[in-house]
Scaffold this active site. Sequence first.
Site, mmCIF file in Angstrom:
data_model
loop_
_atom_site.group_PDB
_atom_site.id
_atom_site.type_symbol
_atom_site.label_atom_id
_atom_site.label_comp_id
_atom_site.label_asym_id
_atom_site.label_seq_id
_atom_site.Cartn_x
_atom_site.Cartn_y
_atom_site.Cartn_z
ATOM 1 N N LYS A 191 53.771 1.606 40.430
ATOM 2 C CA LYS A 191 53.430 0.298 39.861
ATOM 3 C C LYS A 191 51.947 0.267 39.477
ATOM 4 O O LYS A 191 51.271 1.285 39.534
ATOM 5 C CB LYS A 191 53.819 -0.807 40.843
ATOM 6 C CG LYS A 191 55.282 -0.737 41.320
ATOM 7 C CD LYS A 191 56.301 -1.083 40.236
ATOM 8 C CE LYS A 191 57.718 -0.640 40.552
ATOM 9 N NZ LYS A 191 58.380 -1.354 41.623
ATOM 10 N N ILE A 192 51.443 -0.899 39.114
ATOM 11 C CA ILE A 192 50.105 -0.995 38.514
ATOM 12 C C ILE A 192 48.993 -0.734 39.530
ATOM 13 O O ILE A 192 48.016 -0.055 39.254
ATOM 14 C CB ILE A 192 49.922 -2.404 37.891
ATOM 15 C CG1 ILE A 192 51.107 -2.731 36.982
ATOM 16 C CG2 ILE A 192 48.567 -2.552 37.240
ATOM 17 C CD1 ILE A 192 50.943 -2.485 35.552
#
Length: 389
Positions: A191-192
């Site tokens: 994810k980010i």
Amino acid sequence: MAQFIPYGRQSVSDQDIAAVVDVLKSDFLTQGPVVPAFEEAVASYCGAMHGVAANSATSALHIACMALDVGPGDRVWTSPLTFVASSNAALYCGAEVDFVDVDPSSYNMCPAKLAEKLEVAAASGTLPKVIIPVHLTGQSCDMVAIHQAASRYGIRIIEDASHAIGASYKSRFVGACEFSDIAVFSFHPVKIVTTGEGGMAMTNDGELARRMASGRSHGVTRDPEFVQLEDPGQWYYEQHTLGYNYRMTDINAALGLSQLDRLTEFIDRRRAIARAYDEAFADLPVTTPRQHPDAASAWHLYVVRINPERAAKPHRAVFEELRAGGIGVNLHYIPVYLQPYYRDLGFSPGHCPEAEAYYSQAISLPMFPSLTDEQQGDVAAALAQAVSR
Ligand SMILES: *Cc1c(COP(=O)(O)O)cnc(C)c1O
């Protein structure tokens, strides 16, 4: 052959490592000062009143459903284009789940189909208690329309924002919960922002925050304000509900807090990669991601759809050729209800035609901040070759 290029990858800096080492040398490995500092930092970043950290987004979705009193006899609706965790969270609570088909251009829950399905459900007394729209790839759903459709019936909203920390919608950050009760981020390494494993539930409702904090820690409280016994001793705690051990550790939180410093940098780089892909693919027989003017994506994923009439090869052959060439493409996602577990619950193919059409054409290309321009060029060339003659 060049090195294998994965579809997603974490960026861990020396500063991140030092922050984790500091915690390892400190008095608290868990339940120390870093988790609340991380919660406050994320809440302040996205403009929410409260953040409740958990050991995964899956746990955060579960305590979010618990806080909204989802239980047996209740219904929860989500998007079919998501990771199984979005709907599993409702099943953990004993609820029934159903899926609202997606919009063919954003691949997010379609507000018009939601409104239609709600009208049918209202007529038969089968309205959901909660809906969980998912910001697929990091682009916000049309939250104003979804909120409008849901609030007609008093339905609560949990945003599955696992892909979308750093994204914005109508000029506010996703996680501000302007059009929802709760929004959940994931900090899994693809994810980010990462904490290793981890997640966080954002809310502006103090009571929901308190209930989620209790749900992640055995349903136990020590807070004198909430303890039923009068004049309790210092050792005293009380269990009021059946909670879980879903706590984030200070070790994980230190990584997340340090990563947060580079969130803007991460998003800027992801946006630059997306623009370069858009340009490179303009003349190929593929559909590049369409962006709604109200939404600025965090670009967790960059998904192309292979045009079945114009591409030289079928979707599966394109996918396999890219993989064979060292490009770590992926497919997000198999519509959840096509999973054998969900078919056993009564779902069958054809339930959400737009999601299935997407599934037959979609490919996620490598997208992560440390992807070099050269690697990106390799990905673009490999895709061009695979879909053309
Ligand atoms: C990754 C993800 C989850 C689960 O996140 P974990 O932190 O791995 O539990 C849930 N929903 C979506 C849409 C995801 O992408």
